[in-house]
Design a protein around this motif. Structure first.
Motif, PDB file in Angstrom:
ATOM      1  N   ALA A  44       0.832  -1.202   0.000  1.00 49.23           N
ATOM      2  CA  ALA A  44       0.000   0.000   0.000  1.00 49.23           C
ATOM      3  C   ALA A  44       0.871   1.258   0.000  1.00 49.23           C
ATOM      4  CB  ALA A  44      -0.930   0.004   1.213  1.00 49.23           C
ATOM      5  N   PHE A  63      -4.887   9.243  -1.064  1.00 47.90           N
ATOM      6  CA  PHE A  63      -4.807   7.783  -0.926  1.00 47.90           C
ATOM      7  C   PHE A  63      -4.408   7.385   0.485  1.00 47.90           C
ATOM      8  CE2 PHE A  63      -2.144   3.980  -0.766  1.00 47.90           C
ATOM      9  CZ  PHE A  63      -3.053   3.018  -1.191  1.00 47.90           C
ATOM     10  N   PHE A  67      -6.646   5.313   2.906  1.00 52.21           N
ATOM     11  CA  PHE A  67      -6.196   3.985   3.323  1.00 52.21           C
ATOM     12  C   PHE A  67      -6.179   3.851   4.844  1.00 52.21           C
ATOM     13  CE2 PHE A  67      -2.522   1.384   4.705  1.00 52.21           C
ATOM     14  CZ  PHE A  67      -2.980   0.134   4.297  1.00 52.21           C
ATOM     15  N   GLU A  70      -9.816   3.763   6.114  1.00 59.53           N
ATOM     16  CA  GLU A  70     -10.456   2.480   5.832  1.00 59.53           C
ATOM     17  C   GLU A  70      -9.851   1.357   6.677  1.00 59.53           C
ATOM     18  OE1 GLU A  70     -13.132   1.843   3.760  1.00 59.53           O
ATOM     19  OE2 GLU A  70     -13.222   4.015   3.772  1.00 59.53           O
ATOM     20  N   LYS A  71      -8.541   1.415   6.890  1.00 58.17           N
ATOM     21  CA  LYS A  71      -7.872   0.388   7.694  1.00 58.17           C
ATOM     22  C   LYS A  71      -8.354   0.447   9.137  1.00 58.17           C
ATOM     23  CE  LYS A  71      -4.621  -2.801   7.357  1.00 58.17           C
ATOM     24  NZ  LYS A  71      -4.739  -3.896   6.380  1.00 58.17           N
ATOM     25  N   THR A 226      -8.912   1.760  -4.715  1.00 57.65           N
ATOM     26  CA  THR A 226      -7.618   1.182  -4.352  1.00 57.65           C
ATOM     27  C   THR A 226      -7.370   1.257  -2.842  1.00 57.65           C
ATOM     28  OG1 THR A 226      -6.604   3.325  -4.941  1.00 57.65           O
ATOM     29  CG2 THR A 226      -6.494   1.555  -6.570  1.00 57.65           C
ATOM     30  N   ALA A 227      -7.803   2.347  -2.202  1.00 59.28           N
ATOM     31  CA  ALA A 227      -7.644   2.453  -0.747  1.00 59.28           C
ATOM     32  C   ALA A 227      -8.454   1.360  -0.051  1.00 59.28           C
ATOM     33  CB  ALA A 227      -8.092   3.834  -0.263  1.00 59.28           C
ATOM     34  N   ASN A 228      -9.680   1.116  -0.529  1.00 54.52           N
ATOM     35  CA  ASN A 228     -10.507   0.042   0.030  1.00 54.52           C
ATOM     36  C   ASN A 228      -9.891  -1.323  -0.222  1.00 54.52           C
ATOM     37  OD1 ASN A 228     -13.502   0.437   1.155  1.00 54.52           O
ATOM     38  ND2 ASN A 228     -12.971   2.198  -0.108  1.00 54.52           N
ATOM     39  N   PHE A 230      -6.668  -2.221  -0.727  1.00 52.26           N
ATOM     40  CA  PHE A 230      -5.494  -2.485   0.108  1.00 52.26           C
ATOM     41  C   PHE A 230      -5.876  -2.661   1.577  1.00 52.26           C
ATOM     42  CE2 PHE A 230      -3.029  -0.763  -3.518  1.00 52.26           C
ATOM     43  CZ  PHE A 230      -2.065  -1.754  -3.599  1.00 52.26           C
ATOM     44  N   ALA A 231      -6.872  -1.909   2.034  1.00 53.86           N
ATOM     45  CA  ALA A 231      -7.303  -2.036   3.432  1.00 53.86           C
ATOM     46  C   ALA A 231      -7.953  -3.391   3.684  1.00 53.86           C
ATOM     47  CB  ALA A 231      -8.280  -0.909   3.778  1.00 53.86           C
TER      48      ALA A 231
END
Length: 331
Positions: A44, A63, A67, A70-71, A226-228, A230-231
């Motif tokens: 990430a 991002f 990220f 979301e994490k 993409t943030a979702n 990777f999280a």
């Protein structure tokens, strides 16, 4: 379109590698979970650096803020995942497989949510008011739930699961990694299939606040997706790594409520600005600083509170143990 295709192919390749490495059902060790957690976080970070190099500071900042948000929100999902695993008595060596496919289902469903959200935002700017108000309400609800301190939380099956069980039927025991078996000539689902569906579809409830939250940080569907991704993809390893630590994060709900409330206010200010009202807008660096600061403070205060509670419980147990022999002698 080329960027989207390459990104999705890259994610599929990473998921395939993850699957084939852990394709044999086994109990996940702390070491294995820790290594893969670091791998997903590094991936990430590299993706964010790539955005910085080729896209500039704005998309990279959005991002990283997305990220981290979301994490942190996905960590709250783990409480429910633990409840689901316990309810269905999932064998420990099958839990990794359940989480892998459950998270994949969640990612596909979230992609649909993101596409719908992006379409709505592109055509109706007033939706920011709704998103902002919803996040502020969710923040208040989280505080109320945290103050209630309800330890007897239970998970209930949603309508989709009940309909699937009624339509296909469910076996009375696990059959390894099989999702369907034949019984009396009829194809029925195994409990493993039900748990995968439970993990994937239950995530939609969490997407109801996490998707509006990240749209409060960026309106770029690519960064939101993409943030979702990777999280979520690192969530499986995080489950095994900090499963026991979750009980110590006693202030997590308060921290998440502050973050959601902050983003809700940011959304409302953004909506007012879009409508020509002269109000200050919160920048991405400020958002990133607030989110990271809240999470650090929440973690520190949680660990301090947990340590004090553990010391109090130990003192009470010792006191009870010292009184027991005395009571026996008097008796």
């Amino acid at each position: 379109m080329t960027l989207w295709v390459l990104t999705i192919l890259g994610l599929i390749a990473l998921i395939a590698v993850d699957f084939f490495i852990g394709r044999k059902p086994h109990d996940v060790s702390i070491k294995e979970a820790g290594i893969w957690t670091v791998v997903w976080i590094v991936l990430a970070a590299l993706f964010g650096v790539g955005l910085l190099i080729w896209g500039g500071g704005q998309p990279a900042g959005e991002f990283f803020a997305g990220f981290i948000t979301e994490k942190s929100l996905s960590v709250d999902n783990l409480f429910v995942f633990i409840l689901i695993m316990a309810k269905f008595s999932v064998p420990t060596h099958l839990q990794q497989r359940v989480l892998l496919f459950g998270v994949l289902i969640a990612l596909v469903l979230r992609a649909i949510f993101i596409a719908a959200g992006a379409a709505v935002i592109a055509n109706f700017s007033w939706v920011f008011y709704i998103f902002g108000a919803f996040l502020i309400y969710t923040a208040w609800k989280l505080i109320q739930e945290a103050r209630a301190d309800d330890d007897e939380e239970e998970w209930e099956e949603n309508r989709l699961l009940k309909a699937a069980e009624k339509r296909f039927g469910v076996a009375d025991q696990y059959h390894g990694t099989k999702l369907f078996i034949k019984k009396n000539g009829k194809k029925i689902m195994t409990p493993l299939m039900i748990v995968m569906l439970a993990i994937g579809t239950t995530d939609i409830l969490f997407a109801m606040d996490s998707i509006p939250a990240i749209f409060g940080l960026t309106q770029d569907p690519y960064i939101v997706f993409t943030a979702n991704a990777f999280a979520l993809m690192g969530l499986r390893q995080l489950y095994f790594l900090i499963g026991g630590l979750l009980k110590k994060l006693v202030h997590l709900s308060y921290g998440l409520s502050v973050i959601l409330g902050f983003i809700g206010v940011k959304l409302v200010l953004h909506a007012l600005h879009e409508n020509g009202v002269h109000v200050p807008e919160i920048s991405i660096p400020v958002s990133l600083g607030v989110i990271c600061g809240v999470l650090v403070i929440t973690t520190i205060t949680s660990l301090i509170a947990s340590k004090k509670q553990a010391e109090k419980d130990a003192a009470e147990n010792k006191e009870a143990a010292d009184e027991s022999p005395k009571d026996s002698i008097e008796a």
